[in-house]
Scaffold this motif. Structure first.
Motif, short mmCIF file in Angstrom:
data_model
loop_
_atom_site.label_atom_id
_atom_site.label_comp_id
_atom_site.label_asym_id
_atom_site.label_seq_id
_atom_site.Cartn_x
_atom_site.Cartn_y
_atom_site.Cartn_z
N SER A 222 54.66 48.19 87.16
CA SER A 222 54.11 49.06 86.12
C SER A 222 52.60 48.95 85.96
O SER A 222 52.03 49.63 85.13
CB SER A 222 54.78 48.74 84.76
OG SER A 222 54.60 47.38 84.43
N PHE A 223 51.94 48.11 86.77
CA PHE A 223 50.49 47.98 86.63
C PHE A 223 49.91 47.38 87.91
O PHE A 223 50.29 46.29 88.31
CB PHE A 223 50.15 47.08 85.44
CG PHE A 223 48.67 46.84 85.26
CD1 PHE A 223 47.85 47.84 84.78
CD2 PHE A 223 48.10 45.60 85.57
CE1 PHE A 223 46.48 47.62 84.61
CE2 PHE A 223 46.75 45.37 85.40
CZ PHE A 223 45.93 46.38 84.92
N LEU A 224 49.01 48.11 88.55
CA LEU A 224 48.32 47.63 89.74
C LEU A 224 46.91 47.21 89.34
O LEU A 224 46.09 48.05 89.00
CB LEU A 224 48.25 48.73 90.80
CG LEU A 224 47.40 48.43 92.04
CD1 LEU A 224 48.03 47.32 92.87
CD2 LEU A 224 47.22 49.70 92.88
N PRO A 225 46.60 45.89 89.34
CA PRO A 225 45.28 45.44 88.90
C PRO A 225 44.20 45.75 89.93
O PRO A 225 44.47 45.84 91.13
CB PRO A 225 45.46 43.92 88.74
CG PRO A 225 46.55 43.57 89.71
CD PRO A 225 47.47 44.77 89.72
N ALA A 226 42.98 45.89 89.45
CA ALA A 226 41.84 46.20 90.33
C ALA A 226 41.68 45.15 91.42
O ALA A 226 41.29 45.46 92.55
CB ALA A 226 40.57 46.33 89.51
N SER A 227 42.00 43.91 91.09
CA SER A 227 41.79 42.81 92.04
C SER A 227 42.72 42.88 93.25
O SER A 227 42.49 42.19 94.25
CB SER A 227 42.00 41.47 91.32
OG SER A 227 43.32 41.38 90.79
N ASP A 228 43.78 43.71 93.19
CA ASP A 228 44.77 43.73 94.27
C ASP A 228 44.92 45.12 94.90
O ASP A 228 45.86 45.36 95.65
CB ASP A 228 46.13 43.23 93.77
CG ASP A 228 46.92 42.52 94.86
OD1 ASP A 228 46.35 42.22 95.93
OD2 ASP A 228 48.11 42.24 94.65
N VAL A 229 43.99 46.03 94.61
CA VAL A 229 44.03 47.36 95.22
C VAL A 229 43.57 47.24 96.67
O VAL A 229 42.54 46.64 96.96
CB VAL A 229 43.12 48.34 94.45
CG1 VAL A 229 43.09 49.70 95.15
CG2 VAL A 229 43.61 48.49 93.01
N THR A 230 44.34 47.80 97.59
CA THR A 230 43.99 47.70 99.01
C THR A 230 42.77 48.56 99.35
O THR A 230 42.46 49.54 98.65
CB THR A 230 45.16 48.14 99.91
OG1 THR A 230 45.36 49.55 99.74
CG2 THR A 230 46.43 47.38 99.57
N ASP A 231 42.11 48.22 100.45
CA ASP A 231 40.97 49.01 100.91
C ASP A 231 41.40 50.43 101.28
O ASP A 231 40.67 51.40 101.04
CB ASP A 231 40.31 48.33 102.12
CG ASP A 231 39.60 47.04 101.75
OD1 ASP A 231 39.28 46.86 100.56
OD2 ASP A 231 39.37 46.21 102.66
N THR A 232 42.60 50.57 101.83
CA THR A 232 43.11 51.89 102.17
C THR A 232 43.30 52.74 100.93
O THR A 232 42.92 53.92 100.90
CB THR A 232 44.45 51.76 102.92
OG1 THR A 232 44.24 51.09 104.15
CG2 THR A 232 45.07 53.13 103.18
N THR A 233 43.86 52.14 99.88
CA THR A 233 44.05 52.88 98.63
C THR A 233 42.71 53.31 98.05
O THR A 233 42.54 54.46 97.61
CB THR A 233 44.82 52.02 97.62
OG1 THR A 233 46.16 51.83 98.09
CG2 THR A 233 44.87 52.68 96.25
N LYS A 234 41.73 52.41 98.05
CA LYS A 234 40.40 52.76 97.54
C LYS A 234 39.82 53.95 98.31
O LYS A 234 39.28 54.89 97.72
CB LYS A 234 39.46 51.57 97.65
CG LYS A 234 39.80 50.40 96.74
CD LYS A 234 38.87 49.23 97.01
CE LYS A 234 39.32 47.99 96.25
NZ LYS A 234 38.49 46.80 96.59
#
Length: 395
Positions: free
Chosen positions: A249-261
């Motif tokens: 229910s929550f994806l923190p900024a610290s764990d967002v993948t480079d592909t997603t960014k």
């Protein structure tokens, strides 16, 4: 001095804190809060629109509302080509972490227990025992489940999981110090509620106080949320973090993948006005899937549900926090005069249940209509071009 009853609050976010404060301060209850997180809680809700229920509780604990808010003066609607419209619309904005810190400071640390993951409940006609993964057990006269959209309390009480339903769109978010952003970007956003809408997406932005409650220009933060229609397959990729953890229910900024960014930046470049494109690129993005939980029964003997544990409303209503605070305040009213030696005040609790459920259902309907008006959650209004979706596989 004896207390009328003891209460265990499951969930130490702002809704649980509000319940603990209402029961302790208004009724003199002996309260203990149990939060599953072991460390500092993350600001999942980011910006919060000041509503009367929140204002009332802040005032009761001695916090002046304007001390913890940024005042906006205008609403600005952006067009993709750079044109915009402006309307006068005074409004007060605060942030989840500001409310959390103020409520937590008022409640104190002695009754707040972190790293307490609920795994079991045993209920009798006279008390409730909560069992936690750390081998601790807590017995109380009353238990309040305030543990959110994926409530373990709700599942244990009902004997099945009333699973949250993905609505078909997500909320990408950012929360940045205004001092870290380009001056021209802040100048265009300050004192304004700025928005952009297109079928299948909607973006909103406004300033909130700094992390320690600062409201002086230059020390505040820019808060934005970007709702984007997202097929389930793409959601499944996005919620997989770079640490290979899958978030619910929550994806923190610290764990967002480079592909997603990269995918989100490309989508911003294709889909947003220049001002918002620049803001997305300047931000550490995080994400919440928008989820629905239908209204649930709130009263289960000596155990009660409040906030998102009892049902959700869409974020467009700006009512998620105020709903939980209203639940807590009116629960305290329903329990006024009750002691642990008395039978449960079933009629008063049922009236509380019916009133709060009616309020929830009306607000939920309004939220669905607002989402539909922007094409959010509608499969025929997809916002991800096919080529970007194909690039968007998690790494």
């Amino acid at each position: 001095m004896s207390t009328p009853f003891s209460a265990a609050i499951i969930g130490g976010s702002v809704g649980g804190l509000a319940a603990a404060i209402e029961l302790r301060d208004q009724l003199g209850a002996d309260v203990k809060v149990y939060e599953r997180s072991a460390g500092e809680m993350q600001a999942r809700g980011a910006g919060v629109v000041m509503q009367r229920e929140v204002d009332a509780l802040l005032n009761r604990i001695g916090v002046q509302t304007r001390e913890v808010c940024v005042e906006l003066h205008e609403r600005v609607g952006l067009a993709l080509d750079g044109r915009y419209s402006v309307n006068s619309a005074p409004q007060l904005m605060t942030a989840w972490d500001i409310l959390y810190k103020r409520l937590r400071a008022h409640l104190g640390d002695a009754c707040y227990h972190s790293d307490s993951r609920l795994i079991g409940l045993d209920q009798s006609s006279v008390n409730v025992t909560a069992r936690f993964a750390n081998d601790h057990a807590a017995q109380s006269d009353l238990l309040v489940g305030a543990d959110g959209v994926n409530s373990v309390t709700r599942q244990l009480l009902q004997g099945y999981e009333a699973r949250s339903a993905y609505t078909g769109y997500v909320a990408w978010r950012g929360l940045e110090k205004e001092s870290d952003l380009p001056d021209e970007l802040v100048a265009a956003l300050k004192d304004r509620f700025t928005s952009y809408m297109n079928p299948g997406m909607q973006m909103l932005c406004y300033l909130v106080p700094g992390a320690d409650g600062e409201t002086t220009p230059g020390q505040r933060r820019v808060n934005w949320v970007w709702y984007v229609n997202t097929p389930t397959d793409d959601l499944d990729r996005f919620v997989m973090g770079q640490t290979s953890r899958r978030y619910r229910s929550f994806l923190p900024a610290s764990d967002v993948t480079d592909t997603t960014k990269r995918v989100i930046h490309e989508l911003a470049d294709r889909s947003l006005p220049h001002l918002f494109r620049a803001l997305v690129h300047e931000s550490a993005i995080f994400m919440q899937p928008v989820q629905d939980v239908a209204a649930q029964p709130r009263v289960h003997g000596r155990s009660l549900l409040i906030g998102d544990a009892a049902g959700t409303v869409r974020p467009h209503t700006a009512a998620g926090t105020s709903k939980a605070f209203g639940d807590a305040a009116l629960l305290a009213e329903a329990l006024t005069g009750w002691t642990a030696d008395d039978p449960m005040p079933e009629e008063r609790l049922e009236r509380w249940n019916m009133a709060r459920t009616m309020d929830l259902e009306v607000t939920a309907i309004r939220g669905h209509r607002l989402a539909k008006g922007s094409g959010l959650g509608q499969a025929d209004q997809l916002s991800f071009p096919k080529e970007l979706r194909l690039k968007g596989k998690a790494q």
